[in-house]
Design a protein around this motif. Structure first.
Motif, PDB file in Angstrom:
ATOM      1  N   ILE A 291       2.280  78.848  34.398  1.00 46.00           N
ATOM      2  CA  ILE A 291       3.570  78.583  35.036  1.00 46.00           C
ATOM      3  C   ILE A 291       3.444  77.395  35.986  1.00 46.00           C
ATOM      4  O   ILE A 291       4.304  76.520  36.024  1.00 46.00           O
ATOM      5  CB  ILE A 291       4.087  79.843  35.769  1.00 46.00           C
ATOM      6  CG1 ILE A 291       4.518  80.885  34.737  1.00 46.00           C
ATOM      7  CG2 ILE A 291       5.231  79.497  36.718  1.00 46.00           C
ATOM      8  CD1 ILE A 291       4.812  82.255  35.326  1.00 46.00           C
ATOM      9  N   ILE A 292       2.374  77.352  36.754  1.00 50.73           N
ATOM     10  CA  ILE A 292       2.153  76.240  37.686  1.00 50.73           C
ATOM     11  C   ILE A 292       2.037  74.922  36.920  1.00 50.73           C
ATOM     12  O   ILE A 292       2.682  73.924  37.264  1.00 50.73           O
ATOM     13  CB  ILE A 292       0.889  76.477  38.540  1.00 50.73           C
ATOM     14  CG1 ILE A 292       1.117  77.649  39.494  1.00 50.73           C
ATOM     15  CG2 ILE A 292       0.501  75.214  39.307  1.00 50.73           C
ATOM     16  CD1 ILE A 292      -0.136  78.142  40.190  1.00 50.73           C
ATOM     17  N   VAL A 293       1.249  74.909  35.862  1.00 47.12           N
ATOM     18  CA  VAL A 293       1.056  73.687  35.070  1.00 47.12           C
ATOM     19  C   VAL A 293       2.371  73.282  34.404  1.00 47.12           C
ATOM     20  O   VAL A 293       2.740  72.100  34.405  1.00 47.12           O
ATOM     21  CB  VAL A 293      -0.064  73.895  34.025  1.00 47.12           C
ATOM     22  CG1 VAL A 293      -0.125  72.745  33.048  1.00 47.12           C
ATOM     23  CG2 VAL A 293      -1.405  74.080  34.724  1.00 47.12           C
ATOM     24  N   ASP A 294       3.096  74.254  33.848  1.00 43.26           N
ATOM     25  CA  ASP A 294       4.372  73.958  33.190  1.00 43.26           C
ATOM     26  C   ASP A 294       5.402  73.420  34.176  1.00 43.26           C
ATOM     27  O   ASP A 294       6.177  72.525  33.836  1.00 43.26           O
ATOM     28  CB  ASP A 294       4.927  75.198  32.487  1.00 43.26           C
ATOM     29  CG  ASP A 294       4.137  75.558  31.233  1.00 43.26           C
ATOM     30  OD1 ASP A 294       3.313  74.738  30.771  1.00 43.26           O
ATOM     31  OD2 ASP A 294       4.339  76.672  30.713  1.00 43.26           O
ATOM     32  N   SER A 295       5.416  73.954  35.394  1.00 47.48           N
ATOM     33  CA  SER A 295       6.396  73.501  36.378  1.00 47.48           C
ATOM     34  C   SER A 295       6.116  72.056  36.779  1.00 47.48           C
ATOM     35  O   SER A 295       7.032  71.280  37.011  1.00 47.48           O
ATOM     36  CB  SER A 295       6.412  74.403  37.609  1.00 47.48           C
ATOM     37  OG  SER A 295       5.240  74.245  38.373  1.00 47.48           O
ATOM     38  N   ARG A 296       4.864  71.682  36.841  1.00 49.18           N
ATOM     39  CA  ARG A 296       4.513  70.296  37.156  1.00 49.18           C
ATOM     40  C   ARG A 296       4.986  69.376  36.039  1.00 49.18           C
ATOM     41  O   ARG A 296       5.550  68.322  36.286  1.00 49.18           O
ATOM     42  CB  ARG A 296       3.007  70.147  37.350  1.00 49.18           C
ATOM     43  CG  ARG A 296       2.616  68.730  37.734  1.00 49.18           C
ATOM     44  CD  ARG A 296       1.114  68.607  37.946  1.00 49.18           C
ATOM     45  NE  ARG A 296       0.759  67.293  38.406  1.00 49.18           N
ATOM     46  CZ  ARG A 296       0.657  66.217  37.633  1.00 49.18           C
ATOM     47  NH1 ARG A 296       0.912  66.304  36.356  1.00 49.18           N
ATOM     48  NH2 ARG A 296       0.312  65.049  38.139  1.00 49.18           N
ATOM     49  N   LYS A 297       4.778  69.792  34.805  1.00 46.56           N
ATOM     50  CA  LYS A 297       5.202  68.999  33.655  1.00 46.56           C
ATOM     51  C   LYS A 297       6.721  68.824  33.669  1.00 46.56           C
ATOM     52  O   LYS A 297       7.229  67.722  33.495  1.00 46.56           O
ATOM     53  CB  LYS A 297       4.759  69.670  32.353  1.00 46.56           C
ATOM     54  CG  LYS A 297       5.139  68.927  31.111  1.00 46.56           C
ATOM     55  CD  LYS A 297       4.661  69.670  29.874  1.00 46.56           C
ATOM     56  CE  LYS A 297       5.165  69.007  28.619  1.00 46.56           C
ATOM     57  NZ  LYS A 297       4.837  69.767  27.419  1.00 46.56           N
ATOM     58  N   THR A 298       7.444  69.898  33.917  1.00 47.91           N
ATOM     59  CA  THR A 298       8.903  69.847  33.983  1.00 47.91           C
ATOM     60  C   THR A 298       9.348  68.939  35.121  1.00 47.91           C
ATOM     61  O   THR A 298      10.273  68.143  34.967  1.00 47.91           O
ATOM     62  CB  THR A 298       9.486  71.269  34.176  1.00 47.91           C
ATOM     63  OG1 THR A 298       9.066  72.082  33.082  1.00 47.91           O
ATOM     64  CG2 THR A 298      10.991  71.246  34.244  1.00 47.91           C
ATOM     65  N   SER A 299       8.674  69.026  36.251  1.00 48.84           N
ATOM     66  CA  SER A 299       9.002  68.197  37.400  1.00 48.84           C
ATOM     67  C   SER A 299       8.800  66.711  37.067  1.00 48.84           C
ATOM     68  O   SER A 299       9.635  65.877  37.409  1.00 48.84           O
ATOM     69  CB  SER A 299       8.134  68.598  38.591  1.00 48.84           C
ATOM     70  OG  SER A 299       8.368  67.764  39.685  1.00 48.84           O
ATOM     71  N   LEU A 300       7.708  66.383  36.398  1.00 46.70           N
ATOM     72  CA  LEU A 300       7.444  65.001  36.021  1.00 46.70           C
ATOM     73  C   LEU A 300       8.492  64.496  35.032  1.00 46.70           C
ATOM     74  O   LEU A 300       8.954  63.361  35.139  1.00 46.70           O
ATOM     75  CB  LEU A 300       6.042  64.866  35.416  1.00 46.70           C
ATOM     76  CG  LEU A 300       4.877  65.021  36.378  1.00 46.70           C
ATOM     77  CD1 LEU A 300       3.550  65.005  35.617  1.00 46.70           C
ATOM     78  CD2 LEU A 300       4.888  63.933  37.430  1.00 46.70           C
ATOM     79  N   GLU A 301       8.888  65.347  34.085  1.00 51.66           N
ATOM     80  CA  GLU A 301       9.914  64.958  33.114  1.00 51.66           C
ATOM     81  C   GLU A 301      11.242  64.712  33.817  1.00 51.66           C
ATOM     82  O   GLU A 301      11.946  63.749  33.510  1.00 51.66           O
ATOM     83  CB  GLU A 301      10.075  66.038  32.045  1.00 51.66           C
ATOM     84  CG  GLU A 301       8.909  66.111  31.082  1.00 51.66           C
ATOM     85  CD  GLU A 301       8.965  67.318  30.162  1.00 51.66           C
ATOM     86  OE1 GLU A 301       9.860  68.177  30.323  1.00 51.66           O
ATOM     87  OE2 GLU A 301       8.106  67.411  29.275  1.00 51.66           O
TER      88      GLU A 301
ATOM     89  N   PHE B 249      11.124  61.433  35.667  1.00 50.93           N
ATOM     90  CA  PHE B 249      11.230  60.331  34.725  1.00 50.93           C
ATOM     91  C   PHE B 249      12.691  60.112  34.328  1.00 50.93           C
ATOM     92  O   PHE B 249      13.188  58.993  34.333  1.00 50.93           O
ATOM     93  CB  PHE B 249      10.370  60.622  33.488  1.00 50.93           C
ATOM     94  CG  PHE B 249      10.392  59.534  32.456  1.00 50.93           C
ATOM     95  CD1 PHE B 249       9.698  58.353  32.661  1.00 50.93           C
ATOM     96  CD2 PHE B 249      11.106  59.694  31.279  1.00 50.93           C
ATOM     97  CE1 PHE B 249       9.724  57.348  31.715  1.00 50.93           C
ATOM     98  CE2 PHE B 249      11.136  58.693  30.327  1.00 50.93           C
ATOM     99  CZ  PHE B 249      10.436  57.517  30.541  1.00 50.93           C
ATOM    100  N   LYS B 250      13.387  61.207  34.013  1.00 50.47           N
ATOM    101  CA  LYS B 250      14.795  61.104  33.627  1.00 50.47           C
ATOM    102  C   LYS B 250      15.639  60.578  34.784  1.00 50.47           C
ATOM    103  O   LYS B 250      16.520  59.737  34.587  1.00 50.47           O
ATOM    104  CB  LYS B 250      15.320  62.466  33.171  1.00 50.47           C
ATOM    105  CG  LYS B 250      14.779  62.906  31.834  1.00 50.47           C
ATOM    106  CD  LYS B 250      15.263  64.295  31.463  1.00 50.47           C
ATOM    107  CE  LYS B 250      14.613  64.770  30.179  1.00 50.47           C
ATOM    108  NZ  LYS B 250      14.975  66.149  29.850  1.00 50.47           N
ATOM    109  N   GLU B 251      15.381  61.071  35.990  1.00 49.18           N
ATOM    110  CA  GLU B 251      16.130  60.623  37.160  1.00 49.18           C
ATOM    111  C   GLU B 251      15.895  59.136  37.431  1.00 49.18           C
ATOM    112  O   GLU B 251      16.826  58.393  37.720  1.00 49.18           O
ATOM    113  CB  GLU B 251      15.736  61.451  38.383  1.00 49.18           C
ATOM    114  CG  GLU B 251      16.533  61.137  39.620  1.00 49.18           C
ATOM    115  CD  GLU B 251      16.176  62.031  40.796  1.00 49.18           C
ATOM    116  OE1 GLU B 251      16.158  61.516  41.918  1.00 49.18           O
ATOM    117  OE2 GLU B 251      15.913  63.224  40.583  1.00 49.18           O
ATOM    118  N   ASN B 252      14.643  58.706  37.322  1.00 49.48           N
ATOM    119  CA  ASN B 252      14.335  57.292  37.541  1.00 49.48           C
ATOM    120  C   ASN B 252      15.015  56.409  36.499  1.00 49.48           C
ATOM    121  O   ASN B 252      15.531  55.340  36.832  1.00 49.48           O
ATOM    122  CB  ASN B 252      12.823  57.055  37.518  1.00 49.48           C
ATOM    123  CG  ASN B 252      12.138  57.576  38.756  1.00 49.48           C
ATOM    124  OD1 ASN B 252      12.772  57.851  39.769  1.00 49.48           O
ATOM    125  ND2 ASN B 252      10.837  57.738  38.672  1.00 49.48           N
TER     126      ASN B 252
END
Length: 76
Positions: A28-38, A41-44
């Protein structure tokens, strides 16, 4: 400890864990980081698109205009 050494240590430690609940929590921790990075990226990309639209519409300030405004703010 550098990143590579830390990663290797974590991989070694995680490979020895048999607790499914604990491993699920790590996932869950690793997945949340991945989602946060995605999301970042979309926001930028969205912000870049808006900026490009401003440029096309000639809706921006020059550097000299910004510096002039900064000087006005300093004086007030």
């Amino acid at each position: 400890m550098n990143s590579l050494k830390l990663k290797n240590t974590l991989i070694s430690e995680i490979s020895q864990i048999d607790d499914t609940a604990f491993l699920s929590a790590l996932k869950i921790i690793v997945d949340s980081r991945k989602t946060s990075l995605e999301n970042n990226f979309k926001e930028n990309n969205y912000e870049l698109t808006l900026s490009e639209e401003d440029i096309v519409a000639n809706d921006f300030y020059s550097q000299s205009e910004i510096l002039s405004e900064v000087e006005k703010w300093k004086l007030s």
